[in-house]
Design an enzyme around this catalytic site. Structure first.
Site, PDB file in Angstrom:
ATOM      1  N   ASP A 342      39.205  48.286  45.937  1.00  0.00           N
ATOM      2  CA  ASP A 342      40.657  48.380  45.844  1.00  0.00           C
ATOM      3  C   ASP A 342      41.301  47.127  46.445  1.00  0.00           C
ATOM      4  OD1 ASP A 342      43.198  50.010  45.524  1.00  0.00           O
ATOM      5  OD2 ASP A 342      43.230  49.665  47.700  1.00  0.00           O
ATOM      6  N   GLU A 378      39.238  45.137  41.887  1.00  0.00           N
ATOM      7  CA  GLU A 378      40.634  45.208  41.460  1.00  0.00           C
ATOM      8  C   GLU A 378      41.233  43.875  41.916  1.00  0.00           C
ATOM      9  OE1 GLU A 378      44.497  48.138  41.780  1.00  0.00           O
ATOM     10  OE2 GLU A 378      43.391  47.697  43.607  1.00  0.00           O
TER      11      GLU A 378
END
Length: 715
Positions: A342, A378
């Site tokens: 993330d 990401e």
């Protein structure tokens, strides 16, 4: 109680069958106490007198799995100098393998008084916070083997443990929403029939429900608020949180592996749940604030490139050790197959700018364990210069946000998208080819947990996040969505037909694109969040996947279920079409010319106008161009098979009509005589295999507005 010196390594609580070794790092504390917690609320304090390189440690004989514990750090509380030790706060072990309980929010878990934030708060947090748990590391993995699915065979399914299973009609009530539900035959059967090879789980590291959300009657449903990087989230366990969550998670991984499904974890190593300078003192802050967090020039405050209040200090060797130890633990002890990071750009921030060659990526590159699993970035964060799609090192794959945006724009009718769409369809060579990566570096997706579901993408122009309690201010406002003529729910048959066609267009495009496809859970049968594009706090039926069921009387529920079944059948067919044909999952970029040694004088790829003529630069540059035909030559695949054999496949013509009007497409003359229609998104069934019309070179096919047709020619 006997207390022995113990060892400084490994960090955390290590049970050996006779007792437990405890080790914790802190450079800031003058003294550290290990607190063994008892069920009557009392605790036994053991001072960790031994210290090696700022690691305090002790071995306590007789401490067994299931024992709850925490630390108290005695030392300076001087926020103006970046120090926040406070022995009144029971601290979680950063290396805890399991965590018990939940936070009962109040002033007790904060290091300051709400009405006097400059004053230290000495209220005891122990009755109000979570506790670490000693776990038994032994587990019978049997003959568990990692599937080790290569990227060109991979189909990723992003899912939430609770959201995927909470409303599944085939699961016992007591298992819904748990790790055990993932291992249930009903869930595994759905995944295998769909053709999924990898289950990407939204955060399962122990996370915290934010104080603000709890006060609002909401929860941190998504879980991007980690406090325990080694501990499976305890609320997803069906039968206890004193280590049972570890056994249950391992059992789920073992069952998924038996079905040939890899397990990828969405991990949040960029920040913790302790928030900004007004956040609670739960673990890292109380142990060594300045070593774990990036502080500003005024050390009272935290640098925030994540939008959550803090960022971990990626130039600290202790933070890097924590992350690498955590990654190795999940691979070696929990048998997971990869990670999706993330806000991964934050991991590259050693100082301020994003540096893709920062220490973290160097460590991953040379690590013999972590470097061998799937690593997915990401590739952005919220800081300056944080959008880094295409800039990660060669070992990494990336969520391709440009793929998502371009495909959405094409099908909603945005101008000037055709040329970029061609790049995204063929693996985004403009992003990945220059650093030695291949099409498989691109994780392609149209939807994910963050944003609209596939159903809502074609049903809403605007977000509808009022249930989140922020007056619809939260969430992305520019979604590249189109409601097909009506906002939200409607009974207009023309609008509903167009929406269903658009969903088929997105699924088909995803599966026909070079790269690695990712499906968001429930999109295969058109789940809705009623226009909420930021359901991070919605631990309710709004965000849980509603599995299709027939209406008992053939009512609207039955009609919706019929649509869901049709889309599910279409999605399965597209996944299996991709899996059956290597021309859709190439390991190298197209050459745009005939390939030497393949005995074919046709180019490996060719581009045509709807009139069947080869595209010119003028055609690509036309502002409103929104239709084209792509020839994929299955007889000109340049990469060999795993044993060096030549790969040959059928050839395909992909006809895209993203325009708002019906168009005639001419089958190109010199690229094959006879073809068969194998996909037609204008049909509700998408054309079941073997029933499509046969067409000849030079024939005209009529494609309705916003539809896609695929023709196949045997090798």
């Amino acid at each position: 109680m006997q207390v022995w010196p113990g060892e400084a390594y490994p960090l955390g609580a290590t049970y050996d069958g006779a007792g437990t070794n405890f080790a914790v790092f802190t450079e800031a504390a003058d003294r550290v106490e290990l607190c063994l917690l008892h069920d009557d609320g009392s605790e036994t304090a053991v001072e960790l007198r031994e210290s090696d390189a700022f690691v305090r440690h002790a071995y306590v004989p007789g401490v067994m799995p299931g024992q709850r514990y925490g630390f108290r750090a005695h030392g300076p509380y001087a926020p103006e100098h970046g120090r926040r030790c406070n022995s009144a706060k029971l601290l979680l072990d950063p290396y805890a393998k399991a965590i018990s309980g939940a936070i009962r929010w109040g002033e007790e878990v904060y290091g300051y008084h709400f009405d006097r934030p400059e004053q230290r708060n000495d209220l005891d947090s122990a009755p109000h916070t979570m506790s670490s748990v000693v776990v038994n590391p032994y587990f019978d993995w049997g003959d568990d083997r990692r599937p080790r699915t290569e990227y060109h065979h991979t189909v990723i399914y992003e899912a939430h443990v609770k959201g995927l299973t909470m409303r599944h009609p085939g699961l016992p009530e007591e298992l819904r929403g748990t790790y055990a539900a993932l291992a249930h035959p009903a869930v595994i059967e759905h995944l295998t029939e769909l053709g999924v090879t990898a289950l990407e789980l939204m955060p399962v590291h122990q996370f915290v429900n934010d104080h603000r959300l709890v006060d609002m009657g909401l929860n941190n449903y998504w879980g991007y608020n980690t406090i325990g990087f080694f501990a499976p989230h305890n609320a997803y366990a069906s039968w206890g949180d004193r280590g049972q969550q570890v056994l249950e998670f391992k059992s789920a991984v073992r069952a998924l592996h038996e079905a040939g499904i890899e397990v990828i974890l969405d991990v949040v190593y960029n920040h913790t749940a302790e928030g900004n300078h007004l956040g609670p003192t739960l673990s890292f802050r109380g142990l060594d604030n300045a070593q774990y967090y990036r502080l500003t020039d005024d050390p009272r405050y935290y640098m925030d490139t994540t939008g959550t209040g803090n960022s971990l200090l990626m130039r600290s060797p202790h933070v890097l050790q924590l992350i690498m130890d955590s990654l190795r633990y999940w691979v070696t002890e929990m048998h997971v197959d990869g990670f999706r990071f993330d806000l991964a750009a934050t991991l590259a921030r050693q100082f301020h700018e994003v540096d893709r060659l920062s220490s973290f990526f160097d460590l991953v590159q040379q690590d013999p364990v972590v470097s061998q699993v799937k690593l997915i970035a990401e590739p952005w964060d919220v800081g300056e210069g944080g959008y880094q799609v295409g800039n990660f090192p060669p070992l990494w794959t990336e969520w391709n946000g440009k793929y998502r945006d371009t495909v959405r724009d094409l099908w909603r009718g945005e101008p000037r998208t055709l040329a970029e769409f061609a790049s995204r369809l063929t693996g985004s060579s403009d992003l990945y080819q220059d650093d030695g990566r291949r099409p498989l570096a691109s994780i392609n997706f149209v939807t994910c947990h963050d944003g609209f579901t596939l159903h809502d993408l074609v049903s809403y122009n605007d977000k509808h996040n009022h249930a989140n309690g922020e007056d619809n201010r939260d969430g992305e406002s520019h979604n590249r969505s189109w409601n097909c003529g009506a906002e939200g729910e409607t009974d207009d048959p023309a609008v509903l037909e167009l929406r269903a066609r658009q969903m088929r267009n997105f699924i088909a495009t995803l599966m026909l694109s070079q790269g690695v496809p990712m499906i968001s859970h429930g999109d295969e049968f058109a789940r809705t969040q009623r226009g909420n594009n930021n359901a991070y706090c919605q631990d309710s039926e709004l965000a849980w996947v509603a599995w299709p069921q027939d209406g008992a009387d053939g009512s609207d529920d039955g009609a919706a279920a019929g649509l869901s079944r049709e889309l599910l059948a279409f999605t399965r067919a597209m996944v299996w079409l991709r899996r059956d044909h290597p021309v859709f999952r190439r390991r190298r970029f197209f050459h745009g010319r005939p390939v030497e040694g393949t005995h074919d004088d046709l180019s490996d790829i060719a581009w045509f106008t709807p009139q069947g003529t080869e595209m010119t630069q003028r055609d690509w540059d036309r502002t409103q161009a929104s239709a084209l035909t792509v020839f994929l030559n299955g007889n000109a695949i340049s990469e060999p098979g795993s044993r060096g054999e030549r790969i040959a496949d059928d050839s395909f013509l992909l006809m895209f009509n993203a325009s708002p009007k019906t168009l005639d497409f001419v089958v190109p003359i010199n690229h094959g005589r006879q073809w068969q229609v194998v996909v037609d998104t204008a049909r509700a069934d998408g054309v079941p295999p073997g029933t499509g019309a046969k067409v000849q070179a030079g024939d005209r096919l009529t494609l309705v507005d916003r539809s896609l047709t695929v023709l196949q020619r045997p090798v």
